[in-house]
Design an enzyme around this catalytic site. Structure first.
Site, mmCIF file in Angstrom:
data_model
loop_
_atom_site.group_PDB
_atom_site.id
_atom_site.type_symbol
_atom_site.label_atom_id
_atom_site.label_comp_id
_atom_site.label_asym_id
_atom_site.label_seq_id
_atom_site.Cartn_x
_atom_site.Cartn_y
_atom_site.Cartn_z
ATOM 1 N N LYS A 8 0.810 -1.206 0.000
ATOM 2 C CA LYS A 8 0.000 0.000 0.000
ATOM 3 C C LYS A 8 0.851 1.268 0.000
ATOM 4 C CE LYS A 8 -3.285 -2.333 3.022
ATOM 5 N NZ LYS A 8 -3.627 -2.467 4.448
ATOM 6 N N ASP A 17 14.167 -1.346 1.689
ATOM 7 C CA ASP A 17 14.803 -1.583 2.980
ATOM 8 C C ASP A 17 15.807 -2.746 2.798
ATOM 9 O OD1 ASP A 17 15.192 -2.079 5.721
ATOM 10 O OD2 ASP A 17 13.157 -1.522 6.223
ATOM 11 N N LYS A 72 16.981 2.792 2.227
ATOM 12 C CA LYS A 72 17.748 2.660 3.472
ATOM 13 C C LYS A 72 18.923 1.739 3.184
ATOM 14 C CE LYS A 72 14.528 2.897 7.361
ATOM 15 N NZ LYS A 72 13.782 2.066 8.334
ATOM 16 N N PHE A 77 12.907 4.583 12.222
ATOM 17 C CA PHE A 77 11.527 4.191 11.915
ATOM 18 C C PHE A 77 10.803 5.377 11.287
ATOM 19 C CE2 PHE A 77 8.546 0.667 13.162
ATOM 20 C CZ PHE A 77 7.581 1.052 12.236
ATOM 21 N N GLU A 87 8.015 2.398 -5.888
ATOM 22 C CA GLU A 87 8.075 1.931 -4.501
ATOM 23 C C GLU A 87 8.206 3.114 -3.549
ATOM 24 O OE1 GLU A 87 7.598 -0.039 -2.312
ATOM 25 O OE2 GLU A 87 8.298 -2.077 -2.645
ATOM 26 N N ASP A 88 7.688 2.972 -2.349
ATOM 27 C CA ASP A 88 7.880 4.042 -1.362
ATOM 28 C C ASP A 88 9.241 3.908 -0.681
ATOM 29 O OD1 ASP A 88 6.836 1.687 -0.258
ATOM 30 O OD2 ASP A 88 6.051 2.694 1.494
HETATM 31 C C1 PRP Z 1 7.243 -1.906 2.709
HETATM 32 C C2 PRP Z 1 7.580 -1.069 1.484
HETATM 33 C C3 PRP Z 1 8.231 -2.054 0.565
HETATM 34 C C4 PRP Z 1 8.874 -3.044 1.509
HETATM 35 C C5 PRP Z 1 10.340 -2.762 1.587
HETATM 36 O O1 PRP Z 1 6.006 -2.503 2.524
HETATM 37 O O2 PRP Z 1 6.439 -0.504 0.910
HETATM 38 O O3 PRP Z 1 7.300 -2.692 -0.278
HETATM 39 O O4 PRP Z 1 8.286 -2.879 2.790
HETATM 40 O O5 PRP Z 1 10.978 -3.648 2.461
HETATM 41 P P1 PRP Z 1 12.110 -4.657 1.994
HETATM 42 O O6 PRP Z 1 13.044 -3.896 1.101
HETATM 43 O O7 PRP Z 1 12.763 -5.065 3.302
HETATM 44 O O8 PRP Z 1 11.460 -5.803 1.308
HETATM 45 P P2 PRP Z 1 5.178 -3.182 3.722
HETATM 46 O O9 PRP Z 1 5.446 -4.652 3.743
HETATM 47 O O10 PRP Z 1 5.438 -2.415 4.988
HETATM 48 O O11 PRP Z 1 3.676 -2.997 3.243
HETATM 49 P P3 PRP Z 1 2.820 -1.661 2.977
HETATM 50 O O12 PRP Z 1 3.486 -0.951 1.807
HETATM 51 O O13 PRP Z 1 1.479 -2.189 2.630
HETATM 52 O O14 PRP Z 1 2.826 -0.822 4.227
#
Ligand code: PRP
Length: 184
Positions: free
Chosen positions: A45, A105, A133, A154, A101-102
């Site tokens: 999302k 990580d 990050k 965070f 992507e937002d």
């Molecule tokens: C977050 C973000 C990425 C992912 C990055 O999504 O939007 O899709 O985590 O993390 P990574 O690089 O460690 O894989 P999240 O799972 O929090 O879902 P959301 O976007 O619905 O909040």
């Protein structure tokens, strides 16, 4: 009163965010032609706010579609096992695809998406991430455009949540420790 009180400090204010999103839009305009008609794939999302602003800076013809990806595992740490909750509506065979992507990580979500979408035969596959990050990276992933590199804190706001809240903040902020400490 409200969500703003749970933020320890503003990391990226609204005006800086908006200026950077405009720059990213410009770079995308210069990369694709109308004939390419890229398909922007918003990763739900978190990326919905970024996509909404980014798409309005695009002058090049384009379309949008949505995917929702979830990582298994409880808590704030990803296990690296991901699955598709919502898939694209359309075929991407022969299409120019831009993943929006937002935040990147560990890189596991994006690595999975890249692998998965690549098997569908796109003409090109690029990534535009608002935040990265680098200190948390476990998998090496190529990012074509990055808005900001952020420290290992965070962060919430502008689409990013904690327990599904704070997505509506118009800036990127660092959440107070006591807010998420009580949820773990
Ligand atoms: C977050 C973000 C990425 C992912 C990055 O999504 O939007 O899709 O985590 O993390 P990574 O690089 O460690 O894989 P999240 O799972 O929090 O879902 P959301 O976007 O619905 O909040």
């Amino acid at each position: 009163m409200g969500l703003r009180d749970d933020v320890a400090r503003v990391l990226i204010p609204e005006d800086e965010l908006q200026a950077r999103v405009a720059d990213l839009g410009q770079a995308i305009n210069e990369t694709y032609t109308d004939e390419d008609c890229p398909l922007l794939v918003c990763v739900l999302k978190g990326a919905f706010v970024f996509l909404a602003d980014l798409t309005r800076h695009l002058k090049v013809r384009h379309e949008v579609d949505f995917m929702e990806i979830s990582s298994y595992g409880a808590g704030t740490k990803s296990t690296g096992v991901v699955r598709i909750l919502l898939d694209l509506e359309q075929s991407i065979e022969g299409r120019h695809v831009l993943i929006v992507e937002d935040i990147v990580d560990s890189g596991r979500t994006l690595a999975y998406m890249r692998r998965n979408l690549q098997t569908r035969g796109p003409a090109s596959l690029r990534v535009c991430a608002l935040l990265s990050k680098p200190s948390r990276r476990e998998v090496d992933v190529t990012l074509d455009w990055v808005g900001f590199e952020v420290p290992n804190e965070f962060v919430v706001g502008y689409g990013l949540d904690y327990a599904e809240e704070y997505r509506n903040l118009s800036f990127i902020g660092v959440l107070k420790k006591e807010v998420y400490a009580q949820g773990d």
